[in-house]
Design a protein around this motif. Structure first.
Motif, PDB file in Angstrom:
ATOM      1  N   VAL A  59       0.860  -1.181   0.000  1.00 42.41           N
ATOM      2  CA  VAL A  59       0.000   0.000   0.000  1.00 42.41           C
ATOM      3  C   VAL A  59       0.896   1.230   0.000  1.00 42.41           C
ATOM      4  CG1 VAL A  59      -1.859   1.235   1.175  1.00 42.41           C
ATOM      5  CG2 VAL A  59      -1.730  -1.264   1.347  1.00 42.41           C
ATOM      6  N   ASP A  60       0.793   2.026  -1.053  1.00 41.46           N
ATOM      7  CA  ASP A  60       1.634   3.226  -1.189  1.00 41.46           C
ATOM      8  C   ASP A  60       3.105   2.902  -0.982  1.00 41.46           C
ATOM      9  OD1 ASP A  60      -0.643   4.719  -1.673  1.00 41.46           O
ATOM     10  OD2 ASP A  60      -0.829   5.419   0.403  1.00 41.46           O
ATOM     11  N   GLY A  61       3.529   1.755  -1.497  1.00 43.67           N
ATOM     12  CA  GLY A  61       4.925   1.358  -1.437  1.00 43.67           C
ATOM     13  C   GLY A  61       5.338   0.633  -0.178  1.00 43.67           C
ATOM     14  N   VAL A  62       4.453   0.532   0.829  1.00 44.02           N
ATOM     15  CA  VAL A  62       4.785  -0.121   2.099  1.00 44.02           C
ATOM     16  C   VAL A  62       4.316  -1.572   2.056  1.00 44.02           C
ATOM     17  CG1 VAL A  62       4.533  -0.070   4.594  1.00 44.02           C
ATOM     18  CG2 VAL A  62       4.539   2.079   3.302  1.00 44.02           C
ATOM     19  N   SER A  63       5.199  -2.484   2.443  1.00 41.51           N
ATOM     20  CA  SER A  63       4.928  -3.923   2.332  1.00 41.51           C
ATOM     21  C   SER A  63       4.434  -4.498   3.655  1.00 41.51           C
ATOM     22  CB  SER A  63       6.199  -4.660   1.902  1.00 41.51           C
ATOM     23  OG  SER A  63       6.655  -4.183   0.647  1.00 41.51           O
ATOM     24  N   HIS A  64       3.204  -5.018   3.621  1.00 45.84           N
ATOM     25  CA  HIS A  64       2.589  -5.691   4.760  1.00 45.84           C
ATOM     26  C   HIS A  64       2.418  -7.170   4.407  1.00 45.84           C
ATOM     27  CE1 HIS A  64       1.753  -1.539   5.776  1.00 45.84           C
ATOM     28  NE2 HIS A  64       0.990  -1.411   4.714  1.00 45.84           N
ATOM     29  N   VAL A  65       2.467  -8.029   5.414  1.00 44.21           N
ATOM     30  CA  VAL A  65       2.394  -9.472   5.189  1.00 44.21           C
ATOM     31  C   VAL A  65       1.152 -10.021   5.891  1.00 44.21           C
ATOM     32  CG1 VAL A  65       3.657 -11.652   5.301  1.00 44.21           C
ATOM     33  CG2 VAL A  65       4.920  -9.492   5.221  1.00 44.21           C
ATOM     34  N   ARG A  66       0.389 -10.831   5.143  1.00 45.34           N
ATOM     35  CA  ARG A  66      -0.885 -11.329   5.694  1.00 45.34           C
ATOM     36  C   ARG A  66      -1.099 -12.789   5.336  1.00 45.34           C
ATOM     37  NH1 ARG A  66      -5.875  -8.137   3.450  1.00 45.34           N
ATOM     38  NH2 ARG A  66      -5.354  -9.315   1.564  1.00 45.34           N
ATOM     39  N   TRP A  67      -1.623 -13.528   6.303  1.00 41.72           N
ATOM     40  CA  TRP A  67      -2.150 -14.869   6.067  1.00 41.72           C
ATOM     41  C   TRP A  67      -3.604 -14.882   6.517  1.00 41.72           C
ATOM     42  CZ3 TRP A  67       2.779 -14.067   7.764  1.00 41.72           C
ATOM     43  CH2 TRP A  67       3.808 -14.719   7.097  1.00 41.72           C
ATOM     44  N   ARG A  68      -4.499 -15.326   5.668  1.00 38.29           N
ATOM     45  CA  ARG A  68      -5.882 -15.616   6.053  1.00 38.29           C
ATOM     46  C   ARG A  68      -6.037 -17.121   5.966  1.00 38.29           C
ATOM     47  NH1 ARG A  68      -8.894 -11.079   2.314  1.00 38.29           N
ATOM     48  NH2 ARG A  68      -8.826  -9.324   3.793  1.00 38.29           N
ATOM     49  N   LEU A  69      -6.109 -17.756   7.117  1.00 39.05           N
ATOM     50  CA  LEU A  69      -6.103 -19.213   7.183  1.00 39.05           C
ATOM     51  C   LEU A  69      -7.528 -19.742   7.170  1.00 39.05           C
ATOM     52  CD1 LEU A  69      -3.313 -19.607   9.887  1.00 39.05           C
ATOM     53  CD2 LEU A  69      -3.069 -19.648   7.401  1.00 39.05           C
ATOM     54  N   GLY A  70      -7.798 -20.669   6.263  1.00 40.60           N
ATOM     55  CA  GLY A  70      -9.128 -21.256   6.146  1.00 40.60           C
ATOM     56  C   GLY A  70     -10.098 -20.335   5.439  1.00 40.60           C
ATOM     57  N   ASP A  71     -11.276 -20.894   5.166  1.00 40.91           N
ATOM     58  CA  ASP A  71     -12.306 -20.156   4.418  1.00 40.91           C
ATOM     59  C   ASP A  71     -13.447 -19.668   5.301  1.00 40.91           C
ATOM     60  OD1 ASP A  71     -10.964 -20.658   1.983  1.00 40.91           O
ATOM     61  OD2 ASP A  71     -11.867 -22.657   1.870  1.00 40.91           O
ATOM     62  N   GLY A  72     -13.413 -19.999   6.580  1.00 38.59           N
ATOM     63  CA  GLY A  72     -14.525 -19.636   7.461  1.00 38.59           C
ATOM     64  C   GLY A  72     -14.495 -18.168   7.844  1.00 38.59           C
ATOM     65  N   PRO A  73     -15.523 -17.743   8.569  1.00 39.77           N
ATOM     66  CA  PRO A  73     -15.568 -16.359   9.048  1.00 39.77           C
ATOM     67  C   PRO A  73     -14.354 -16.057   9.919  1.00 39.77           C
ATOM     68  CG  PRO A  73     -17.654 -17.487   9.436  1.00 39.77           C
ATOM     69  CD  PRO A  73     -16.679 -18.535   9.019  1.00 39.77           C
ATOM     70  N   ARG A  74     -13.899 -14.810   9.859  1.00 38.80           N
ATOM     71  CA  ARG A  74     -12.744 -14.414  10.658  1.00 38.80           C
ATOM     72  C   ARG A  74     -13.081 -14.495  12.143  1.00 38.80           C
ATOM     73  NH1 ARG A  74      -8.846 -15.701   7.987  1.00 38.80           N
ATOM     74  NH2 ARG A  74     -10.520 -17.000   7.188  1.00 38.80           N
ATOM     75  N   ARG A  75     -12.181 -15.127  12.922  1.00 40.41           N
ATOM     76  CA  ARG A  75     -12.409 -15.301  14.363  1.00 40.41           C
ATOM     77  C   ARG A  75     -11.338 -14.604  15.205  1.00 40.41           C
ATOM     78  NH1 ARG A  75     -15.292 -18.603  16.794  1.00 40.41           N
ATOM     79  NH2 ARG A  75     -13.654 -19.238  18.269  1.00 40.41           N
ATOM     80  N   VAL A  76     -10.090 -14.784  14.827  1.00 40.77           N
ATOM     81  CA  VAL A  76      -8.989 -14.238  15.618  1.00 40.77           C
ATOM     82  C   VAL A  76      -7.994 -13.560  14.683  1.00 40.77           C
ATOM     83  CG1 VAL A  76      -7.024 -14.782  17.123  1.00 40.77           C
ATOM     84  CG2 VAL A  76      -9.211 -15.973  17.444  1.00 40.77           C
ATOM     85  N   LEU A  77      -7.593 -12.340  15.046  1.00 43.45           N
ATOM     86  CA  LEU A  77      -6.536 -11.634  14.332  1.00 43.45           C
ATOM     87  C   LEU A  77      -5.296 -11.602  15.217  1.00 43.45           C
ATOM     88  CD1 LEU A  77      -5.305  -9.768  12.147  1.00 43.45           C
ATOM     89  CD2 LEU A  77      -6.441  -7.836  13.298  1.00 43.45           C
ATOM     90  N   VAL A  78      -4.191 -12.122  14.700  1.00 41.21           N
ATOM     91  CA  VAL A  78      -2.895 -12.033  15.366  1.00 41.21           C
ATOM     92  C   VAL A  78      -2.128 -10.913  14.677  1.00 41.21           C
ATOM     93  CG1 VAL A  78      -0.799 -13.259  16.027  1.00 41.21           C
ATOM     94  CG2 VAL A  78      -2.971 -14.507  15.867  1.00 41.21           C
ATOM     95  N   LEU A  79      -1.739  -9.896  15.437  1.00 41.53           N
ATOM     96  CA  LEU A  79      -1.293  -8.635  14.851  1.00 41.53           C
ATOM     97  C   LEU A  79       0.111  -8.261  15.317  1.00 41.53           C
ATOM     98  CD1 LEU A  79      -2.073  -6.085  13.207  1.00 41.53           C
ATOM     99  CD2 LEU A  79      -3.137  -5.187  15.287  1.00 41.53           C
ATOM    100  N   GLY A  80       0.928  -7.798  14.370  1.00 42.87           N
ATOM    101  CA  GLY A  80       2.270  -7.319  14.706  1.00 42.87           C
ATOM    102  C   GLY A  80       2.810  -6.443  13.593  1.00 42.87           C
ATOM    103  N   HIS A  81       4.079  -6.048  13.735  1.00 39.82           N
ATOM    104  CA  HIS A  81       4.727  -5.240  12.685  1.00 39.82           C
ATOM    105  C   HIS A  81       6.188  -5.643  12.558  1.00 39.82           C
ATOM    106  CE1 HIS A  81       7.111  -2.494  15.327  1.00 39.82           C
ATOM    107  NE2 HIS A  81       6.123  -2.697  16.184  1.00 39.82           N
ATOM    108  N   HIS A  82       6.737  -5.481  11.350  1.00 34.32           N
ATOM    109  CA  HIS A  82       8.126  -5.878  11.126  1.00 34.32           C
ATOM    110  C   HIS A  82       9.041  -4.693  10.861  1.00 34.32           C
ATOM    111  CE1 HIS A  82       8.149  -5.518   6.603  1.00 34.32           C
ATOM    112  NE2 HIS A  82       6.846  -5.644   6.791  1.00 34.32           N
TER     113      HIS A  82
END
Length: 391
Positions: A59-82
């Motif tokens: 986004v605007d040149g900034v690189s973020h890393v994401r995994w969305r595991l499984g196809d079900g509704p979102r339940r838990v977000l594990v959040l951090g920064h590198h």
């Protein structure tokens, strides 16, 4: 509760090796190429541990890393920064090393240790319960947290909406405390505009912007409210161009922290109401509220689950801390999602040359985070965001 079998947990050496791999790829926030390289290393580590390729979201040149595991509704977000505060080349003077039970290196504590713990914890849940156990889990590791999360905030809030819980693996305190409250943060630049003239020939004709902004500093500092734990701190002061010119521009940067949204808005209004003291001078107030507070009532229910996990695993219950620093967890709490922060590596020295992680706490912290994920994902402990937000 899910399995307490520790045979599928990583060895300490594995955690340290992976931490070395992240720390030795420097990632100062403002260097987009360095952040992109770091994102690639995070993505590779996560794919190895999780068995699932990452999305690198730019986004605007900034690189973020994401995994969305499984196809079900979102339940838990594990959040951090590198991203980190350290410029390229810091490794030359602060190399990665493990000595006397302490890990050192730029970004090891804030917060590459937390990334390693998060990825290994989710991988441990998969190893113990299968891939379906983490269905609905999102892992998001952003690349601009240290400079205000300008590009990542919409991404963070979008991923958090609908979740039962957000677990932030920012570092814990040296005693292992988790963070159940954070102040909201605001950053401003109060700019004085004047009129430049020769300082020797006709200083009286000029309008000295440095004098104007200096006269505002005491007014700005007085906007704090100690009884409400609100701080308003003038920090960087700059002005002028040459030694023999009356400055036509000067500015002061202002850092404000508050425990309530009402106080954030009060400070915002007071700053924008500042009036010039010199005839002809003009004031401009730039910036504003960056992060809302992380209110304790949004974290305590998750901290209660942490206590239960610790009792089950024979670990000491972590203390609960309220801190002045802000994180991306402020954004998720700001939209009413139960959020617990400080689940990452224990240590101290964030943004300082003595930044370090305590080796002895890495494996217990991993066990705690794995157990917490099991309670939320496998045992499906109910944390109702609407009920918590209404308390």
């Amino acid at each position: 509760m899910g399995s307490t079998d520790d045979t599928r947990l990583p060895a300490l050496g594995d955690l340290l090796d992976d931490l070395a791999g992240l720390v030795t790829v420097e990632s100062p926030s403002a260097d987009l190429d360095a952040v992109a390289r770091s994102a690639g290393v995070v993505a590779t580590l996560g794919e190895r541990l999780l068995g699932v390729p990452a999305e690198v979201v730019v986004v605007d040149g900034v690189s973020h890393v994401r995994w969305r595991l499984g196809d079900g509704p979102r339940r838990v977000l594990v959040l951090g920064h590198h991203d980190t505060v350290w410029p390229l080349g810091t490794l030359d003077s602060i190399p990665f090393q493990v000595t006397d039970g302490v890990v050192r290196g730029p970004g090891c504590f804030d917060m590459k240790g937390g990334i390693v713990l998060a990825l290994h914890a989710v991988a441990s849940v998969i190893a113990r319960h299968g891939t379906t156990a983490v269905d609905g889990t999102t892992i998001l590791v952003t690349g601009d947290e240290e400079i205000g999360s300008t590009t990542s905030r919409p991404l963070i809030e979008d991923e958090a909406r609908g979740c039962a819980a957000v677990l932030v693996t920012e570092p814990g305190l040296a005693d292992g405390s988790v963070k159940v409250a954070r102040k909201g943060a605001s950053v401003y630049r109060v700019v004085a505009h004047g009129h430049a003239t020769h300082a020797g020939l006709e200083p009286e004709v000029g309008i000295n912007a440095t004098v104007e902004v200096a006269s505002q500093v005491s007014h700005i500092a007085a906007l704090g409210a100690p009884d409400l734990d609100t701080t308003v701190t003038p920090t960087v002061l700059t002005g002028g161009t040459t030694e023999n010119t009356v400055p036509d521009r000067a500015e002061v940067v202002v850092d404000s922290r508050a425990t309530s949204v009402a106080e954030q808005h009060r400070v915002d209004a007071d700053l924008r109401a500042l009036a010039p003291t010199l005839p002809g001078a003009r004031l401009e107030v730039l910036g504003g509220i960056n992060r809302p507070p992380l209110a304790r009532h949004l974290a305590d229910p998750l901290a209660d689950v942490v206590d239960e996990v610790c009792d089950d695993l024979g670990l000491p219950r972590p203390a609960r801390a309220s801190v002045g620093g802000a994180s991306d967890g402020n954004f998720t709490a700001g939209i009413g999602i139960p959020t617990l922060d400080g689940l990452g590596a224990a240590g101290s020295g964030a943004h300082a040359r003595d930044e370090h992680v305590l080796v002895a706490d890495l494996v217990p912290r991993h066990r705690l985070l794995t157990g917490l994920l099991e309670r939320l994902l496998v045992d499906r402990v109910a944390i109702d965001p609407a009920a918590v937000a209404d308390t």
